[in-house]
Design a protein around this motif. Structure first.
Motif, PDB file in Angstrom:
ATOM      1  N   ALA A 116       0.257  38.912 -26.050  1.00  0.00           N
ATOM      2  CA  ALA A 116       0.051  38.710 -27.488  1.00  0.00           C
ATOM      3  C   ALA A 116       0.621  39.873 -28.286  1.00  0.00           C
ATOM      4  O   ALA A 116       1.277  39.674 -29.329  1.00  0.00           O
ATOM      5  N   LEU A 117       0.418  41.083 -27.813  1.00  0.00           N
ATOM      6  CA  LEU A 117       0.932  42.257 -28.516  1.00  0.00           C
ATOM      7  C   LEU A 117       2.460  42.302 -28.476  1.00  0.00           C
ATOM      8  O   LEU A 117       3.109  42.607 -29.490  1.00  0.00           O
ATOM      9  N   CYS A 118       3.040  42.012 -27.324  1.00  0.00           N
ATOM     10  CA  CYS A 118       4.494  42.088 -27.194  1.00  0.00           C
ATOM     11  C   CYS A 118       5.180  41.027 -28.054  1.00  0.00           C
ATOM     12  O   CYS A 118       6.179  41.303 -28.742  1.00  0.00           O
ATOM     13  N   MET A 119       4.668  39.809 -28.002  1.00  0.00           N
ATOM     14  CA  MET A 119       5.297  38.748 -28.794  1.00  0.00           C
ATOM     15  C   MET A 119       5.150  38.999 -30.292  1.00  0.00           C
ATOM     16  O   MET A 119       6.022  38.637 -31.082  1.00  0.00           O
ATOM     17  N   GLU A 120       4.065  39.630 -30.696  1.00  0.00           N
ATOM     18  CA  GLU A 120       3.822  39.885 -32.114  1.00  0.00           C
ATOM     19  C   GLU A 120       4.671  41.027 -32.641  1.00  0.00           C
ATOM     20  O   GLU A 120       5.157  40.984 -33.788  1.00  0.00           O
ATOM     21  N   PHE A 121       4.895  42.051 -31.808  1.00  0.00           N
ATOM     22  CA  PHE A 121       5.521  43.273 -32.319  1.00  0.00           C
ATOM     23  C   PHE A 121       6.905  43.577 -31.725  1.00  0.00           C
ATOM     24  O   PHE A 121       7.630  44.395 -32.277  1.00  0.00           O
ATOM     25  N   THR A 172       9.572  43.476 -22.465  1.00  0.00           N
ATOM     26  CA  THR A 172       8.389  42.609 -22.440  1.00  0.00           C
ATOM     27  C   THR A 172       8.160  42.059 -21.032  1.00  0.00           C
ATOM     28  O   THR A 172       7.017  42.042 -20.529  1.00  0.00           O
ATOM     29  N   SER A 219       5.127  34.937 -31.840  1.00  0.00           N
ATOM     30  CA  SER A 219       3.781  34.847 -32.376  1.00  0.00           C
ATOM     31  C   SER A 219       2.775  35.212 -31.288  1.00  0.00           C
ATOM     32  O   SER A 219       3.062  35.063 -30.092  1.00  0.00           O
ATOM     33  N   TRP A 220       1.596  35.656 -31.742  1.00  0.00           N
ATOM     34  CA  TRP A 220       0.601  36.125 -30.786  1.00  0.00           C
ATOM     35  C   TRP A 220       0.129  35.030 -29.838  1.00  0.00           C
ATOM     36  O   TRP A 220      -0.126  35.288 -28.653  1.00  0.00           O
ATOM     37  N   TRP A 221      -0.009  33.780 -30.350  1.00  0.00           N
ATOM     38  CA  TRP A 221      -0.487  32.711 -29.464  1.00  0.00           C
ATOM     39  C   TRP A 221       0.550  32.372 -28.391  1.00  0.00           C
ATOM     40  O   TRP A 221       0.202  31.969 -27.274  1.00  0.00           O
ATOM     41  N   GLN A 222       1.831  32.544 -28.733  1.00  0.00           N
ATOM     42  CA  GLN A 222       2.865  32.385 -27.709  1.00  0.00           C
ATOM     43  C   GLN A 222       2.731  33.471 -26.640  1.00  0.00           C
ATOM     44  O   GLN A 222       2.952  33.220 -25.454  1.00  0.00           O
ATOM     45  N   GLY A 223       2.351  34.653 -27.095  1.00  0.00           N
ATOM     46  CA  GLY A 223       2.140  35.739 -26.143  1.00  0.00           C
ATOM     47  C   GLY A 223       0.992  35.459 -25.184  1.00  0.00           C
ATOM     48  O   GLY A 223       1.039  35.868 -24.010  1.00  0.00           O
TER      49      GLY A 223
END
Length: 361
Positions: A281-286, A232, A292-296
């Motif tokens: 957003a994609l990396c934190m989600e998957f 990431t 979470s996406w908002w953290q991303g």
């Protein structure tokens, strides 16, 4: 008053009237007479023959320039100047893109392979990059500024800092950093005292700038999902740089920091932020467990800022040294330090935010 001061030719009378005498025949005549004699040019019939010669010359020169005709018989006629605007020039990237892409793909393959096969091998890759980066930095300091930062304690201590960060975490990294700085102070004592403070100050700066920041990459790897955290970190930094380059190259008009890096634009910064936030957003989600996406989105914003500042920081160093690249080891990229410039300051930012968002693992 001497008669010759009025410019009268030799043999002239008192009032400048030439005496009526025949020129000497044959080559044996006075040299001064030859200098005062010049053949009259043969010109075509001119309707303004009675006009003053200077006026006629000025008019002829202006007409000749405007019409593109020759001013003299041996001058070639000029082509008429075109009033059409020049064709637009294509934007060019300043580097060999083919070489840059090839080297980038090769480095990426080595990093990904070492990262997902054996963690210890990846730690070794980090240590090698640190040693080469320190060699480039100290070499440029000595060449351009005469600063002799001791490389041996820097290289040994830098590699030890990376290993200590991976094996013992932040505490090990801090202890290794302190010992490296101490080793630099002692090592430099073997040289004459002139320039001691300058050399050790530069060496301590290099210690924190290269190996200390790199230890955060090793500490990312210690988590149970460490491989994905490192991936990431790498993806977001590369995507940020790519977004800045692509958007700035296509739409960049307003300079971001012209005195530091004239090629960077505000539009490029917006591109870096947008690309990095989407990728975050994609990396934190998957990729990140518990992310979470908002953290991303926040992570991507922070990475874009730190990567840009890191790039500008190294540009300041290179401008102070009067160089374009830190080295020539990587065709199309420059040196190792030219690739680490945005990665090094981004590593502690990503490590800290991931610890805050999902824990140390």
């Amino acid at each position: 008053m001497n008669d010759s001061s009025w410019g009268a030719p030799q043999g002239a009378g008192r009032w400048g009237a030439p005496e009526m005498r025949a020129a000497p025949a044959g080559p044996a005549y006075d040299v001064h007479d030859a200098q005062q004699t010049r053949p009259m040019p043969i010109v075509p019939d001119d309707p303004d023959a009675g006009r003053d010669a200077d006026d006629r010359d000025d008019r002829d020169q202006g007409a000749g320039r405007l019409s593109g005709g020759p001013l003299f018989r041996d001058e070639k006629p000029q082509e008429p100047m075109s009033t059409a605007p020049p064709p637009p020039q294509k934007k060019r990237a300043g580097r060999d893109l083919r070489a840059a892409i090839g080297v980038g793909v090769g480095l990426g393959a080595v990093i990904i392979a070492s990262l997902f096969i054996v963690k210890a091998v990846f730690v070794g890759v980090i240590a090698v990059a640190v040693v080469v980066g320190l060699w480039e930095l100290t070499s440029r300091l000595q060449e351009r500024k005469g600063i002799k930062a001791p490389l041996v304690p820097l290289a040994v201590g830098g590699a030890a800092m990376v290993v200590a960060g991976y094996a013992w975490g932040a505490e090990g990294a801090w202890v290794a950093t302190a010992l490296t700085a101490l080793a630099v102070l002692v090592w430099r004592m073997a040289e004459p005292p002139d320039g001691y403070l300058r050399d050790v100050t530069a060496a301590v700066f290099a210690t924190f700038y290269v190996p200390f920041l790199a230890t955060f990459v090793a500490m990312l790897l210690t988590a149970h999902d460490g491989r994905w955290r490192v991936l990431t970190f790498l993806l977001l930094t590369v995507v940020s740089d790519t977004g800045a380059y692509a958007v700035g190259w296509r739409f960049g008009k307003h300079k971001l920091a012209p005195r530091i890096s004239p090629g960077k634009t505000r539009e490029g910064l917006f591109g870096a932020v947008a690309f990095a936030m989407v990728a975050g957003a994609l990396c934190m989600e998957f990729l990140i467990d518990g992310g979470s996406w908002w953290q991303g989105l926040l992570l991507g914003l922070a990475v874009a800022a730190s990567a840009t500042l890191g790039d500008l920081g190294e540009s300041m160093i290179k401008r102070d040294l009067g160089i374009k690249d830190m080295g020539t080891l990587l065709p199309g990229h420059g040196g190792i330090m030219d690739r680490l410039d945005s990665l090094l300051p981004t590593a502690p930012v990503v490590w800290l935010l991931l610890v805050l968002f999902v824990g140390s693992g």
